[in-house]
Design a protein around this motif. Structure first.
Motif, short mmCIF file in Angstrom:
data_model
loop_
_atom_site.label_atom_id
_atom_site.label_comp_id
_atom_site.label_asym_id
_atom_site.label_seq_id
_atom_site.Cartn_x
_atom_site.Cartn_y
_atom_site.Cartn_z
N ARG A 47 0.80 -1.22 0.00
CA ARG A 47 0.00 0.00 0.00
C ARG A 47 0.83 1.27 0.00
O ARG A 47 0.32 2.36 -0.22
CB ARG A 47 -0.94 0.01 1.22
N GLU A 48 2.14 1.15 0.26
CA GLU A 48 2.98 2.34 0.24
C GLU A 48 3.49 2.65 -1.16
O GLU A 48 4.12 3.66 -1.39
CB GLU A 48 4.17 2.15 1.19
N GLN A 49 3.25 1.73 -2.09
CA GLN A 49 3.63 1.96 -3.47
C GLN A 49 2.37 1.88 -4.32
O GLN A 49 1.32 1.46 -3.88
CB GLN A 49 4.63 0.91 -3.94
N SER A 50 2.47 2.31 -5.57
CA SER A 50 1.27 2.34 -6.40
C SER A 50 1.45 1.65 -7.74
O SER A 50 0.49 1.41 -8.44
CB SER A 50 0.84 3.79 -6.66
N GLU A 51 2.67 1.31 -8.10
CA GLU A 51 2.89 0.74 -9.42
C GLU A 51 3.89 -0.40 -9.35
O GLU A 51 4.58 -0.62 -8.37
CB GLU A 51 3.40 1.81 -10.39
N GLY A 52 3.95 -1.15 -10.46
CA GLY A 52 5.00 -2.15 -10.62
C GLY A 52 4.71 -3.45 -9.91
O GLY A 52 3.57 -3.87 -9.76
N ALA A 53 5.76 -4.09 -9.44
CA ALA A 53 5.67 -5.45 -8.93
C ALA A 53 4.94 -5.56 -7.60
O ALA A 53 4.72 -6.65 -7.10
CB ALA A 53 7.07 -6.03 -8.78
N CYS A 54 4.57 -4.43 -6.99
CA CYS A 54 3.83 -4.48 -5.74
C CYS A 54 2.38 -4.89 -5.96
O CYS A 54 1.67 -5.18 -5.00
CB CYS A 54 3.87 -3.12 -5.05
N GLU A 55 1.92 -4.91 -7.20
CA GLU A 55 0.52 -5.18 -7.47
C GLU A 55 0.14 -6.59 -7.02
O GLU A 55 0.93 -7.52 -7.07
CB GLU A 55 0.23 -4.98 -8.96
N ALA A 82 6.98 -9.17 -16.62
CA ALA A 82 7.60 -10.28 -15.91
C ALA A 82 8.93 -9.88 -15.26
O ALA A 82 9.23 -10.29 -14.13
CB ALA A 82 7.81 -11.45 -16.87
N ALA A 83 9.75 -9.07 -15.94
CA ALA A 83 11.06 -8.71 -15.40
C ALA A 83 10.96 -7.97 -14.08
O ALA A 83 11.86 -8.05 -13.24
CB ALA A 83 11.82 -7.86 -16.43
N GLU A 84 9.87 -7.24 -13.87
CA GLU A 84 9.71 -6.48 -12.62
C GLU A 84 9.46 -7.39 -11.43
O GLU A 84 9.54 -6.93 -10.28
CB GLU A 84 8.55 -5.50 -12.78
N LEU A 85 9.17 -8.67 -11.67
CA LEU A 85 8.87 -9.59 -10.58
C LEU A 85 10.08 -10.43 -10.16
O LEU A 85 10.00 -11.23 -9.23
CB LEU A 85 7.73 -10.52 -11.00
N LEU A 86 11.20 -10.26 -10.85
CA LEU A 86 12.38 -11.03 -10.49
C LEU A 86 12.85 -10.73 -9.07
O LEU A 86 13.36 -11.61 -8.37
CB LEU A 86 13.51 -10.76 -11.49
N PRO A 107 -4.70 -17.22 -23.31
CA PRO A 107 -4.22 -15.97 -22.70
C PRO A 107 -2.72 -15.80 -22.96
O PRO A 107 -1.95 -16.75 -22.85
CB PRO A 107 -4.52 -16.17 -21.21
N GLU A 108 -2.33 -14.61 -23.31
CA GLU A 108 -0.92 -14.35 -23.65
C GLU A 108 -0.02 -14.57 -22.44
O GLU A 108 -0.36 -14.21 -21.31
CB GLU A 108 -0.78 -12.92 -24.15
N LEU A 109 1.13 -15.17 -22.68
CA LEU A 109 2.12 -15.40 -21.62
C LEU A 109 3.33 -14.50 -21.87
O LEU A 109 3.86 -14.44 -22.98
CB LEU A 109 2.57 -16.86 -21.63
N GLY A 110 3.76 -13.81 -20.84
CA GLY A 110 4.97 -13.00 -20.92
C GLY A 110 6.01 -13.56 -19.97
O GLY A 110 5.75 -13.72 -18.78
N ALA A 111 7.18 -13.91 -20.48
CA ALA A 111 8.18 -14.60 -19.67
C ALA A 111 9.53 -13.90 -19.73
O ALA A 111 9.84 -13.17 -20.68
CB ALA A 111 8.33 -16.05 -20.14
N VAL A 112 10.33 -14.15 -18.69
CA VAL A 112 11.70 -13.67 -18.65
C VAL A 112 12.51 -14.62 -17.76
O VAL A 112 11.98 -15.19 -16.80
CB VAL A 112 11.78 -12.22 -18.11
#
Length: 458
Positions: A47-55, A82-86, A107-112
């Motif tokens: 909740r202290e962030q609003s974007e990116g891998a915190c979702e 996907a890269a933001e979740l590493l 459904p489309e898959l995005g991988a890294v």
């Protein structure tokens, strides 16, 4: 562009593009170099962030012959790459995000891969399932309940899951349960909640059915499994009401002033403005009005804010709450609504009627935003309209066609209902359509006689 497997050494390919190691049975028992499901993690939003891998998302972790693969299912409409979740799933060598958009095989898959974080790729479901050693699980967004996701194991039978909706059917049910038994407000909220729930359940079932029909290839194993089905045991079904009861209940809800009613009305409004007792919204700037608009503004009466006033003005600096004494519809005056205009300018947010009073007879139309209708008794009304389809003129498109149908109805019956998307008569008023595609000046007044002449000219 990635080279084909025939042209590239296996170790140079992205992990999920390589030939899979000996497959396990996917049930958790490790078989040689086969795959094993390690369980899943529900990652709540930071909740202290609003974007990116915190979702918020769920990640199922699989140990494969190529390392740990995290298959990520978003629990929000917008989601990270996907890269933001590493940095979130540090034990995983490969991150796969199941996206909301669709590719040719599902459904489309995005991988890294962690070894090559700058190389994003889109594996197929068949490639993913081969490395997991079992068909890859897929949940429609509406069935992604964290408790179910984290409890699932490969080989489980599909389980009934209560759908997740936006707006929340559960919030409407909770509000309804606090209302007196048998009251119109209670039954209206149960009815809207049921519609939301039932519509989402049907959509989720159709998505799975259509996906299987579309993605399953003859002679090949289906590369995914559906771990859940919508729970159709609806606790609100017994209190679903007819449309007249719903209308009465929502009218009473709009007139209330308590915070709970405001929150409930926000959910109802998000679902469908057509369920409310009034039509679509419109905006008027006090400094830029036609004569008909000024007449409407001058008859407004100031009142204490109701739940609907508060919903309409929630995002703005409200300076006054009013009611149109002719239609009974709420009006909110706000300051600085439009960024490209004076920040001190007052804008009136009003609602059109769904229909004019019984016995009304159209006298003239005034082209404006909103379009105005003057009846033979001299009263001016916003033209009956919903939020969509809108009424407009001056071009060839749906707006003039909708206006033509609206005016055609009012010529026949001054109390006709506003045009909705369920209506199919927008191509039948060719004479009026020809009139309204003209680039007529704002404020143009068109008498009944002129309207009938244009209508008959077709």
């Amino acid at each position: 562009m990635l080279e084909s497997a025939a042209e590239t050494e296996p170790d140079e390919l992205p992990v999920l593009r390589r030939p899979a190691a000996e497959a396990g049975d996917g049930t958790g028992a490790e078989t040689g170099a086969g795959a094993r499901y390690l369980g899943g993690i529900h990652h709540a939003r930071d909740r202290e962030q609003s974007e990116g891998a915190c979702e918020e998302h769920f990640a199922g972790l699989w140990r494969t012959g190529e390392g740990v693969v995290a298959v990520v299912y978003p629990l929000e409409p917008m989601f990270a790459e996907a890269a933001e979740l590493l940095d979130v799933h540090t034990a995983a060598g490969t991150i796969v995000v199941v996206k909301h958009a669709y590719a040719l095989d599902g459904p489309e898959l995005g991988a890294v891969d962690r070894a090559r974080p700058d190389l994003a790729y889109s594996p197929s479901w068949a490639e993913l399932s081969a490395h997991l050693g079992a068909p890859a699980p897929w949940w429609p967004s509406a069935l992604r309940r964290p408790a179910h996701l984290t409890a699932w194991r490969p080989g489980d039978e599909p389980r009934p899951v209560e759908v997740v909706t936006h707006p929340s059917w559960e919030a409407l049910y909770a509000f309804a349960e606090r209302e007196p038994a048998g009251s119109a407000v209670r039954r209206a909220c149960f009815t809207i909640g049921h519609r939301i729930r039932a519509g989402t359940s049907e959509s989720a079932s159709k998505r799975m059915e259509n996906l299987r029909d579309w993605a399953e290839k003859p002679g090949e194993p289906f590369p995914m499994v559906f771990p859940a089905v919508p729970d159709t045991d609806d606790p609100g079904l017994a209190e679903v009401a007819a449309d007249d009861v719903v209308a009465a209940g929502l009218a009473a809800l709009c007139a209330r002033t308590d915070d709970a009613a405001v929150e409930c009305l926000e959910d109802v409004s998000l679902w469908s403005g057509e369920d409310l007792p009034y039509g679509g919204t419109f905006n008027l700037m006090r400094t830029d009005v036609t004569r008909a608009a000024a007449e409407w503004i001058n008859r407004l009466r100031q009142v204490h804010a109701t739940a609907l006033h508060r919903v309409e003005g929630a995002d703005y600096d409200t300076v006054g709450t009013f009611v149109d004494p002719v239609t009974g519809s709420p009006v909110v005056a706000v300051k600085g609504k439009f960024l490209h205009r004076d920040t001190h300018e007052i804008t009136y947010i009003g609602r059109a009627p769904k229909r004019l009073p019984a016995g009304s007879v159209l006298k003239e139309v005034v082209l404006d935003d909103p379009v105005w209708i003057r009846t033979t008794d001299g009263t001016v009304y916003p033209a009956p309209a919903m939020d969509a389809p809108g009424l407009a003129w001056g071009y060839r498109g749906s707006g003039p066609l909708t206006l033509a149908e609206c005016i055609g109805r009012l010529l026949d019956d001054g109390a006709a209902h506003a045009v909705t998307y369920d209506d199919d008569g927008r191509s039948e008023e060719s004479g009026l359509s020809a009139l309204f595609v003209k680039d007529l000046p704002r404020g143009t007044r068109i008498s009944r006689r002129e309207l009938e002449r244009a209508r008959n000219s077709a």
